[in-house]
Design a protein around this motif. Structure first.
Motif, PDB file in Angstrom:
ATOM      1  N   LEU A 156      18.836  -6.517  -3.690  1.00 46.11           N
ATOM      2  CA  LEU A 156      19.060  -5.561  -4.779  1.00 46.11           C
ATOM      3  C   LEU A 156      20.364  -5.862  -5.512  1.00 46.11           C
ATOM      4  CD1 LEU A 156      17.906  -2.237  -3.064  1.00 46.11           C
ATOM      5  CD2 LEU A 156      16.671  -3.603  -4.762  1.00 46.11           C
ATOM      6  N   THR A 157      21.375  -6.299  -4.772  1.00 51.15           N
ATOM      7  CA  THR A 157      22.655  -6.642  -5.391  1.00 51.15           C
ATOM      8  C   THR A 157      22.507  -7.856  -6.299  1.00 51.15           C
ATOM      9  OG1 THR A 157      23.881  -5.747  -3.518  1.00 51.15           O
ATOM     10  CG2 THR A 157      25.042  -7.291  -4.946  1.00 51.15           C
ATOM     11  N   LEU A 158      21.818  -8.898  -5.827  1.00 47.72           N
ATOM     12  CA  LEU A 158      21.602 -10.078  -6.669  1.00 47.72           C
ATOM     13  C   LEU A 158      20.823  -9.714  -7.927  1.00 47.72           C
ATOM     14  CD1 LEU A 158      20.731 -12.755  -3.951  1.00 47.72           C
ATOM     15  CD2 LEU A 158      22.809 -12.639  -5.340  1.00 47.72           C
ATOM     16  N   LEU A 159      19.831  -8.851  -7.774  1.00 46.30           N
ATOM     17  CA  LEU A 159      19.062  -8.415  -8.948  1.00 46.30           C
ATOM     18  C   LEU A 159      19.958  -7.662  -9.929  1.00 46.30           C
ATOM     19  CD1 LEU A 159      16.298  -8.130 -10.314  1.00 46.30           C
ATOM     20  CD2 LEU A 159      15.945  -6.038  -9.001  1.00 46.30           C
ATOM     21  N   ALA A 160      20.832  -6.785  -9.401  1.00 40.12           N
ATOM     22  CA  ALA A 160      21.736  -6.033 -10.263  1.00 40.12           C
ATOM     23  C   ALA A 160      22.726  -6.961 -10.973  1.00 40.12           C
ATOM     24  CB  ALA A 160      22.479  -4.989  -9.427  1.00 40.12           C
ATOM     25  N   VAL A 161      23.222  -7.978 -10.256  1.00 39.91           N
ATOM     26  CA  VAL A 161      24.161  -8.922 -10.867  1.00 39.91           C
ATOM     27  C   VAL A 161      23.494  -9.688 -12.008  1.00 39.91           C
ATOM     28  CG1 VAL A 161      25.438 -11.062 -10.454  1.00 39.91           C
ATOM     29  CG2 VAL A 161      25.636  -9.163  -8.849  1.00 39.91           C
ATOM     30  N   CYS A 162      22.300 -10.167 -11.771  1.00 42.12           N
ATOM     31  CA  CYS A 162      21.598 -10.933 -12.810  1.00 42.12           C
ATOM     32  C   CYS A 162      21.320 -10.070 -14.040  1.00 42.12           C
ATOM     33  CB  CYS A 162      20.292 -11.490 -12.246  1.00 42.12           C
ATOM     34  SG  CYS A 162      20.517 -12.758 -10.983  1.00 42.12           S
ATOM     35  N   VAL A 163      20.806  -8.870 -13.811  1.00 42.51           N
ATOM     36  CA  VAL A 163      20.515  -7.976 -14.943  1.00 42.51           C
ATOM     37  C   VAL A 163      21.807  -7.596 -15.664  1.00 42.51           C
ATOM     38  CG1 VAL A 163      19.621  -5.698 -15.584  1.00 42.51           C
ATOM     39  CG2 VAL A 163      18.403  -7.097 -13.900  1.00 42.51           C
ATOM     40  N   GLY A 164      22.859  -7.287 -14.884  1.00 40.45           N
ATOM     41  CA  GLY A 164      24.125  -6.889 -15.498  1.00 40.45           C
ATOM     42  C   GLY A 164      24.738  -7.992 -16.330  1.00 40.45           C
ATOM     43  N   LEU A 165      24.680  -9.237 -15.845  1.00 38.31           N
ATOM     44  CA  LEU A 165      25.265 -10.347 -16.609  1.00 38.31           C
ATOM     45  C   LEU A 165      24.459 -10.648 -17.867  1.00 38.31           C
ATOM     46  CD1 LEU A 165      26.397 -12.829 -13.804  1.00 38.31           C
ATOM     47  CD2 LEU A 165      27.797 -11.268 -15.167  1.00 38.31           C
ATOM     48  N   VAL A 166      23.136 -10.481 -17.782  1.00 33.78           N
ATOM     49  CA  VAL A 166      22.325 -10.699 -18.996  1.00 33.78           C
ATOM     50  C   VAL A 166      22.674  -9.669 -20.062  1.00 33.78           C
ATOM     51  CG1 VAL A 166      19.973 -10.588 -19.907  1.00 33.78           C
ATOM     52  CG2 VAL A 166      20.424 -11.824 -17.802  1.00 33.78           C
ATOM     53  N   VAL A 167      22.890  -8.432 -19.630  1.00 36.12           N
ATOM     54  CA  VAL A 167      23.254  -7.379 -20.581  1.00 36.12           C
ATOM     55  C   VAL A 167      24.696  -7.572 -21.066  1.00 36.12           C
ATOM     56  CG1 VAL A 167      23.620  -4.892 -20.848  1.00 36.12           C
ATOM     57  CG2 VAL A 167      21.621  -5.744 -19.583  1.00 36.12           C
ATOM     58  N   TYR A 168      25.605  -7.934 -20.139  1.00 35.93           N
ATOM     59  CA  TYR A 168      27.021  -8.042 -20.467  1.00 35.93           C
ATOM     60  C   TYR A 168      27.313  -9.247 -21.337  1.00 35.93           C
ATOM     61  CZ  TYR A 168      32.037  -8.826 -19.690  1.00 35.93           C
ATOM     62  OH  TYR A 168      33.377  -9.056 -19.860  1.00 35.93           O
ATOM     63  N   GLU A 169      26.787 -10.397 -20.997  1.00 39.97           N
ATOM     64  CA  GLU A 169      27.033 -11.629 -21.740  1.00 39.97           C
ATOM     65  C   GLU A 169      25.762 -12.473 -21.704  1.00 39.97           C
ATOM     66  OE1 GLU A 169      28.649 -13.350 -24.372  1.00 39.97           O
ATOM     67  OE2 GLU A 169      30.158 -12.101 -23.377  1.00 39.97           O
ATOM     68  N   PRO A 170      24.852 -12.243 -22.642  1.00 40.06           N
ATOM     69  CA  PRO A 170      23.526 -12.899 -22.582  1.00 40.06           C
ATOM     70  C   PRO A 170      23.592 -14.422 -22.511  1.00 40.06           C
ATOM     71  CG  PRO A 170      23.544 -11.154 -24.230  1.00 40.06           C
ATOM     72  CD  PRO A 170      24.961 -11.328 -23.787  1.00 40.06           C
ATOM     73  N   ALA A 171      24.506 -15.034 -23.183  1.00 42.05           N
ATOM     74  CA  ALA A 171      24.543 -16.500 -23.225  1.00 42.05           C
ATOM     75  C   ALA A 171      24.724 -17.093 -21.838  1.00 42.05           C
ATOM     76  CB  ALA A 171      25.655 -16.967 -24.163  1.00 42.05           C
ATOM     77  N   LEU A 172      25.655 -16.551 -21.075  1.00 42.44           N
ATOM     78  CA  LEU A 172      25.879 -17.029 -19.714  1.00 42.44           C
ATOM     79  C   LEU A 172      24.983 -16.309 -18.708  1.00 42.44           C
ATOM     80  CD1 LEU A 172      29.767 -17.416 -19.468  1.00 42.44           C
ATOM     81  CD2 LEU A 172      28.051 -19.219 -19.434  1.00 42.44           C
ATOM     82  N   GLY A 173      24.634 -15.068 -19.027  1.00 43.17           N
ATOM     83  CA  GLY A 173      23.820 -14.290 -18.089  1.00 43.17           C
ATOM     84  C   GLY A 173      22.455 -14.898 -17.846  1.00 43.17           C
ATOM     85  N   VAL A 174      21.858 -15.500 -18.863  1.00 45.25           N
ATOM     86  CA  VAL A 174      20.542 -16.123 -18.702  1.00 45.25           C
ATOM     87  C   VAL A 174      20.622 -17.294 -17.720  1.00 45.25           C
ATOM     88  CG1 VAL A 174      18.730 -17.413 -19.886  1.00 45.25           C
ATOM     89  CG2 VAL A 174      19.714 -15.388 -20.956  1.00 45.25           C
ATOM     90  N   VAL A 175      21.709 -18.074 -17.827  1.00 45.80           N
ATOM     91  CA  VAL A 175      21.897 -19.203 -16.899  1.00 45.80           C
ATOM     92  C   VAL A 175      21.983 -18.696 -15.460  1.00 45.80           C
ATOM     93  CG1 VAL A 175      23.407 -21.110 -16.256  1.00 45.80           C
ATOM     94  CG2 VAL A 175      23.040 -20.571 -18.673  1.00 45.80           C
ATOM     95  N   VAL A 176      22.752 -17.623 -15.270  1.00 44.31           N
ATOM     96  CA  VAL A 176      22.891 -17.069 -13.921  1.00 44.31           C
ATOM     97  C   VAL A 176      21.575 -16.460 -13.445  1.00 44.31           C
ATOM     98  CG1 VAL A 176      24.109 -15.352 -12.541  1.00 44.31           C
ATOM     99  CG2 VAL A 176      25.334 -16.644 -14.305  1.00 44.31           C
TER     100      VAL A 176
END
Length: 598
Positions: A156-176
């Motif tokens: 659940l934490t990994l899922l939250a990190v991925c979703v949060g980074l996509v929302v926070y900084e889409p350019a890098l969040g998609v890579v993560v």
């Protein structure tokens, strides 16, 4: 469930269809503890994952020379630090509770099954396997139950990190968001081989434990025949096989651990390189890059939980499979087994063999095959000896034993195994067993001819008065001879005074003179009670009221010892060890027996 509340009033009915189903059942039985551990795990993991947010805010505030932003960033880090401290403390507490309570549940189930089956357990499962299940396997099963909630929190934490980074900084969040799931699944191709190697290691370890257990149990005999070095060599070989299997298994897990370190490092390099380009292009801020970098760097913590659950499952699955195999063994009961305190008395009848033991008589049963005699003793005690025998129950006074409750069945019929076990404790504690109270311990000891045993215990007594009843007997009675252990076990069985007493070769370890006195003592003490003795000794058979010959699984003849000896060749062949070349010797032996008893 808290540790202080152990043991369980009712550990439940386990799902033993497979090892995996057993693990799922254990987790379901501890759902409350799993939820608590999950919530505390989420607090810990999300607090760790959120640290880069506070650090990023602080770094960006320094770049922008913003005092308020710096204070906010420091406040976020401080709050998350408190969350880490509380979450880590409470997660450890709930996780250990889950581990211990799961292990305790399995141990209770095993203890109940052992008490229910008695000596039948080691007839169906090797003693070494029982030891392995009740020790190391219990810990590994508890480990998986404990680790599962932390694994769920990590996912659940990994899922939250991925979703949060996509929302926070889409350019890098998609890579993560693409890289992290790949990291979590990267070890899957290696897991089948690692699991097979772990299974092999556990199998070899179980065999080595069984060999060690058998060697220790038979050490006295081995010393007598000079076989210590032979068995020591066998154990060395088995131990080396376990070592090699453990090394091969460790190599696979080391490879999986290396993958879990290498791939996150590569992802981190990719994120930094790509992010640095975005910062130079002015598309993201320095603080955003620091935040994403920190989030990716800290994913190693939840990813370690993914690796751990894979290892826990690989080691616990064979352990759970062994535990399920032991727990699947059960006393087969009919539909009326729990219908109150139903009792039975009368003739003992086995429909499978046709054996009848009349009430109140001493019946001797002769089987040419010792293993068949052991299986028959199990059946007479209410346990089917073969998988297909459970549909034909032994009857006592017309009542099937499988329709009696376990307590009622054991009160009605008691079976003394061919190799009974003496638990450590004083002689008084040994004879302090559930009983009718009609037979005194002194009378039972006298009937079993335990005078020499009492003298030996009196000499070893720590009391000045030399009371043998207060002398401590070592584990399994190893300080006593085989005949002494056998007679003490017989005395313990006589004290219980059951409705029916079944004795499997009760005098096989004593000399003929002692055997004759023991047989006479048992006959006198059990006068008017139903007693079944499985034996082939003429001295014992001659004192029986009725002798039954069981040949190839069927009762084929009955009568007195002398009648069968004179008129039944198959009986004579078993009792006198007659061969085609020895008819004269048999005749002479029969005449000598008759002259002696006359």
């Amino acid at each position: 469930m808290q540790i202080s509340q152990l043991p369980y009033a009712d550990p439940g009915v386990p799902d033993v269809r497979s090892g995996t189903r057993f693990l799922v059942w254990l987790g379901r039985m501890q759902l409350g503890g799993q939820v608590r551990s999950l919530l505390w795990g989420l607090l810990l993991q999300l607090s760790i994952a959120g640290l880069p947010v506070g650090v990023g805010l602080a770094v960006q505030a320094v770049v922008d020379r913003d005092g308020g932003g710096l204070a906010l960033g420091c406040g976020v880090v401080a709050a998350l630090g408190c969350g880490i401290a509380v979450g880590d403390t409470m997660l450890h507490r709930t996780a250990v509770t889950n581990w211990i309570t799961a292990a305790a549940r399995v141990q209770q189930l095993l203890a109940r099954r052992t008490a229910e089956l008695g000596s039948l357990l080691t007839r169906r499962v090797a003693a070494g396997e029982v030891v392995a299940v009740s020790t190391g396997d219990v810990e590994k099963i508890g480990w998986f139950v404990e680790a599962f909630s932390r694994f769920a929190a990590a996912v659940l934490t990994l899922l939250a990190v991925c979703v949060g980074l996509v929302v926070y900084e889409p350019a890098l969040g998609v890579v993560v968001a693409v890289g992290v799931p790949a990291l979590a699944l990267a070890a899957l191709p290696l897991l089948p081989r690692a699991t097979r190697r772990a299974d092999t290691q556990r199998e070899k370890a179980g065999k080595a434990t069984e060999l060690a257990s058998d060697t220790v149990a038979g050490l006295r005999v081995l010393r007598g025949i000079g076989g210590e070095e032979l068995f020591l060599g066998r154990y060395r070989a088995a131990s080396q096989e376990v070592r090699r299997a453990a090394v091969r298994s460790a190599r696979m897990w080391a490879l999986i651990a290396a993958v879990q370190v290498l791939l996150p490092g590569l992802l981190l390099i990719a994120v930094v390189a790509y992010g640095a380009g975005l910062v130079l292009d002015g598309r993201i801020t320095v603080g955003a890059l620091v935040t994403v970098y920190g989030a990716v760097a800290l994913t190693h913590h939840p990813l370690r939980n993914v690796e751990e659950i894979a290892m826990a499952y690989a080691f616990s699955r064979p352990s759970a499979r062994r535990a399920a195999r032991v727990l699947a063994l059960a006393r087969v009961t009919g539909p009326a087994a729990d219908a109150g305190d139903r009792k039975a008395s009368g003739d003992l009848y086995d429909p499978l063999t046709g054996l009848i033991a009349p009430a109140g008589l001493l019946t001797a049963v002769v089987c040419g095959d010792p293993d068949a005699a052991g299986r028959l003793a199990d059946r007479l005690g209410g346990h089917p000896a073969e998988p297909g025998d459970d549909h034909v129950s032994v009857r006592l006074g017309g009542v099937p034993l499988d329709e009696l409750s376990l307590d009622a069945a054991r009160t009605a019929v008691l079976v003394q195994d061919k190799e009974p076990v003496l638990l450590s404790g004083t002689l008084r504690e040994l004879l302090d067993v559930p009983a009718s109270g009609a037979v005194r311990p002194e009378d039972a000891l006298s009937a079993a001819q335990c005078g020499d045993v009492l003298d030996a215990l009196a000499q070893a007594s720590v009391d000045g008065d030399g009371d043998p009843m207060r002398t401590r007997i070592t584990e399994r009675g190893r300080s006593l001879s085989g005949g002494q252990r056998q007679r003490l076990a017989l005395a313990r069985s006589l004290v219980t005074d059951p409705e029916v007493l079944v004795l499997d070769e009760p005098t096989s370890a004593v000399d003929s003179h002692t055997e004759s006195r023991v047989a006479a003592g048992v006959r006198k003490l059990r006068a008017g009670a139903t007693t079944v003795v499985l034996a082939s000794s003429p001295l014992l058979l001659d004192l029986a009221d009725r002798v039954v010959l069981v040949h190839e699984g069927r009762a084929v003849a009955h009568g007195t010892h002398r009648e069968l000896l004179a008129g039944e060749p198959r009986y004579r062949a078993v009792v006198t060890r007659e061969t085609d070349d020895e008819p004269a010797a048999v005749t002479a032996g029969t005449e000598a027996l008759e002259g002696e008893t006359a």
